[in-house]
Design an enzyme around this catalytic site. Sequence first.
Site, PDB file in Angstrom:
ATOM      1  N   LYS A  84      31.869  98.404 113.940  1.00 46.04           N
ATOM      2  CA  LYS A  84      32.814  99.498 113.701  1.00 46.04           C
ATOM      3  C   LYS A  84      32.737 100.530 114.835  1.00 46.04           C
ATOM      4  O   LYS A  84      33.751 100.983 115.350  1.00 46.04           O
ATOM      5  CB  LYS A  84      32.477 100.158 112.363  1.00 46.04           C
ATOM      6  CG  LYS A  84      33.608 100.942 111.744  1.00 46.04           C
ATOM      7  CD  LYS A  84      33.168 101.597 110.449  1.00 46.04           C
ATOM      8  CE  LYS A  84      32.856 100.571 109.375  1.00 46.04           C
ATOM      9  NZ  LYS A  84      32.450 101.227 108.108  1.00 46.04           N
ATOM     10  N   LYS A  97      22.120 101.631 108.903  1.00 45.27           N
ATOM     11  CA  LYS A  97      22.449 101.874 107.493  1.00 45.27           C
ATOM     12  C   LYS A  97      21.163 102.084 106.719  1.00 45.27           C
ATOM     13  O   LYS A  97      20.090 101.657 107.148  1.00 45.27           O
ATOM     14  CB  LYS A  97      23.187 100.670 106.902  1.00 45.27           C
ATOM     15  CG  LYS A  97      24.026 100.998 105.684  1.00 45.27           C
ATOM     16  CD  LYS A  97      25.322 101.715 106.060  1.00 45.27           C
ATOM     17  CE  LYS A  97      26.154 102.122 104.864  1.00 45.27           C
ATOM     18  NZ  LYS A  97      27.484 102.575 105.266  1.00 45.27           N
ATOM     19  N   SER A 133      32.417 111.765 111.982  1.00 43.34           N
ATOM     20  CA  SER A 133      30.973 111.996 112.044  1.00 43.34           C
ATOM     21  C   SER A 133      30.543 112.170 113.507  1.00 43.34           C
ATOM     22  O   SER A 133      29.714 113.015 113.844  1.00 43.34           O
ATOM     23  CB  SER A 133      30.198 110.816 111.447  1.00 43.34           C
ATOM     24  OG  SER A 133      30.013 111.009 110.064  1.00 43.34           O
TER      25      SER A 133
HETATM   26  P1  NAD Z   1      32.084 107.160  96.153  1.00 50.00           P
HETATM   27  O1  NAD Z   1      30.743 106.993  95.542  1.00 50.00           O
HETATM   28  O2  NAD Z   1      32.626 108.520  96.390  1.00 50.00           O
HETATM   29  O3  NAD Z   1      33.191 106.363  95.281  1.00 50.00           O
HETATM   30  C1  NAD Z   1      33.063 105.057  94.854  1.00 50.00           C
HETATM   31  C2  NAD Z   1      34.086 104.855  93.728  1.00 50.00           C
HETATM   32  O4  NAD Z   1      34.085 103.488  93.352  1.00 50.00           O
HETATM   33  C3  NAD Z   1      33.770 105.651  92.461  1.00 50.00           C
HETATM   34  O5  NAD Z   1      34.969 106.221  91.952  1.00 50.00           O
HETATM   35  C4  NAD Z   1      33.259 104.587  91.497  1.00 50.00           C
HETATM   36  O6  NAD Z   1      33.519 104.949  90.147  1.00 50.00           O
HETATM   37  C5  NAD Z   1      34.079 103.420  91.937  1.00 50.00           C
HETATM   38  N1  NAD Z   1      33.535 102.116  91.527  1.00 50.00           N
HETATM   39  C6  NAD Z   1      32.248 101.696  91.533  1.00 50.00           C
HETATM   40  N2  NAD Z   1      32.179 100.443  91.033  1.00 50.00           N
HETATM   41  C7  NAD Z   1      33.449 100.079  90.751  1.00 50.00           C
HETATM   42  C8  NAD Z   1      34.048  98.901  90.218  1.00 50.00           C
HETATM   43  N3  NAD Z   1      33.298  97.842  89.893  1.00 50.00           N
HETATM   44  N4  NAD Z   1      35.393  98.873  90.060  1.00 50.00           N
HETATM   45  C9  NAD Z   1      36.167  99.935  90.390  1.00 50.00           C
HETATM   46  N5  NAD Z   1      35.650 101.076  90.879  1.00 50.00           N
HETATM   47  C10 NAD Z   1      34.314 101.140  91.066  1.00 50.00           C
HETATM   48  O7  NAD Z   1      32.051 106.310  97.511  1.00 50.00           O
HETATM   49  P2  NAD Z   1      33.023 106.414  98.764  1.00 50.00           P
HETATM   50  O8  NAD Z   1      32.405 107.329  99.744  1.00 50.00           O
HETATM   51  O9  NAD Z   1      34.435 106.642  98.336  1.00 50.00           O
HETATM   52  O10 NAD Z   1      32.860 104.941  99.350  1.00 50.00           O
HETATM   53  C11 NAD Z   1      33.474 103.825  98.761  1.00 50.00           C
HETATM   54  C12 NAD Z   1      33.378 102.642  99.720  1.00 50.00           C
HETATM   55  O11 NAD Z   1      33.797 103.037 101.004  1.00 50.00           O
HETATM   56  C13 NAD Z   1      32.006 102.064  99.945  1.00 50.00           C
HETATM   57  O12 NAD Z   1      32.148 100.694 100.174  1.00 50.00           O
HETATM   58  C14 NAD Z   1      31.533 102.733 101.213  1.00 50.00           C
HETATM   59  O13 NAD Z   1      30.540 101.993 101.886  1.00 50.00           O
HETATM   60  C15 NAD Z   1      32.813 102.741 101.977  1.00 50.00           C
HETATM   61  N6  NAD Z   1      32.889 103.743 103.043  1.00 50.00           N
HETATM   62  C16 NAD Z   1      32.787 105.083 102.771  1.00 50.00           C
HETATM   63  C17 NAD Z   1      32.859 105.979 103.820  1.00 50.00           C
HETATM   64  C18 NAD Z   1      32.812 107.459 103.598  1.00 50.00           C
HETATM   65  O14 NAD Z   1      32.887 108.215 104.570  1.00 50.00           O
HETATM   66  N7  NAD Z   1      32.726 107.935 102.372  1.00 50.00           N
HETATM   67  C19 NAD Z   1      33.025 105.527 105.120  1.00 50.00           C
HETATM   68  C20 NAD Z   1      33.162 104.161 105.362  1.00 50.00           C
HETATM   69  C21 NAD Z   1      33.083 103.280 104.301  1.00 50.00           C
END
Ligand code: NAD
Length: 424
Positions: free
Chosen positions: A102, A114, A358
């Site tokens: 990425k 990570k 970031s």
């Molecule tokens: P978060 O914890 O804020 O949100 C995750 C959401 O997924 C929550 O609403 C949770 O209830 C939901 N969830 C969990 N299990 C689930 C399921 N089985 N079915 C449906 N919903 C489900 O996390 P986030 O920061 O939004 O990150 C989510 C994804 O994005 C992850 O894979 C993370 O690695 C990726 N990501 C996040 C960022 C970031 O900056 N936040 C950056 C790159 C990638």
Amino acid sequence: MLKSVSPSVVAGYPMLNSALAQLDSAAEIYPVAPDVLDMLRQPQEMLHARLTIRMDDGARRSFPAWRCRYDDSRGPTKGGIRFHPAVCADEVQTLAFWMTFKCAVLDLPYGGGKGGVQVDARALSKTELERLSRAYVRAFARMIGPDRDIPAPDIATDSTIMGWMVDEYSTIVGAPSPAVITGKPIALGGSLGREDATGRGGFYVLADLAEALELPAGARVAVQGFGNMGQHFAQLMEHAGHRIVAVSDSRGAIYCASGLSVEALIAAKREGSVSVLAGRGGIEAIAPESLIGVPCDVLAPAALEGMVHSANAGKVQARIVLELANGPVTPDADMMLRERGITVIPDILANAGGVTVSYFEWVQNRQGLRWPLEDVRARLKQKVTHETQAICKLATERHVSLRRAAYAHGLCRLALAVGARGAI
Ligand code: NAD
């Protein structure tokens, strides 16, 4: 509830091994020396620690934790810290591998890293969570650092946790050290625009590809996972005139063909789950697993790895799958979608907005500057558009998927950095 088994087990494959298949596939498009491929097949450094904290009731509890620096050929490693009951070594290494690509895809001067703690953060009190966050930094202080490895938020970790972590690190090194962690509160040197950067980046990528993918105006969008990223993405899509027809979180899922109000969804999420809206104004409760197959134009999996797999890929009705989560589509599902003419916009491009802002935060910390919000957004847009266009061009010229093109694009930059470091 959050699943208590590893997503790699849910998906039914060892994650790192299958992620590594992307390397070979990219090398067919951009051939690199076999020793470079060999190097990238294993992480540079991986540390496992036991974090023991005092719980509020006075008992000690221990949690397994990991930090991986996958490859630093292009710069200090960078990647989030995840708190989740299913975190395991394989998952942390795979996420670090994806971060390596990425950062290369977005041309950020970083390698990939990570971290994670195997814990259900929702079962901890605020003080227990703070103790655990600080324990993580004490255990991995020898590995992280502003020029070595820079953590950030991920699942169930947020700016408050980053604030505790940067405070702990600064105490250990004896000086304020804001650049060691990104995604911090603004008061501690966080960047404006970091909070919505990942969802916004995904929105920009989709907008950049809209013409090529013939995305209709007023497109129907289904979002799986309504956390930080899912919410911001949905908000931007709604604002651009699209319709959010289905949303899910870990507690439930809802569908409404005429569109859901994102404001109401955010309020419902604050109450516990988007599913509290079921039954109001034509909103139906649906089984969480059926969200993947609702009628829509864009499916945006924004929750966990392996959620679109061989058993449900055949049900996808969307023409475009935007991988907002990391690794939400398994390799066999990816192939099935491709055969059905569904375009998958890969995670290493679709969710790279977060690490890009970031990087902007780290640059501001090191220069002692604060950029205005408009500058952050303009720089994000410029970077995302530039790399999206390059990947789209490569995919068109070589008749390959956007995923293969994105990996080849990143591999080219990684190989150049490895080569430039010399052979001895
Ligand atoms: P978060 O914890 O804020 O949100 C995750 C959401 O997924 C929550 O609403 C949770 O209830 C939901 N969830 C969990 N299990 C689930 C399921 N089985 N079915 C449906 N919903 C489900 O996390 P986030 O920061 O939004 O990150 C989510 C994804 O994005 C992850 O894979 C993370 O690695 C990726 N990501 C996040 C960022 C970031 O900056 N936040 C950056 C790159 C990638």
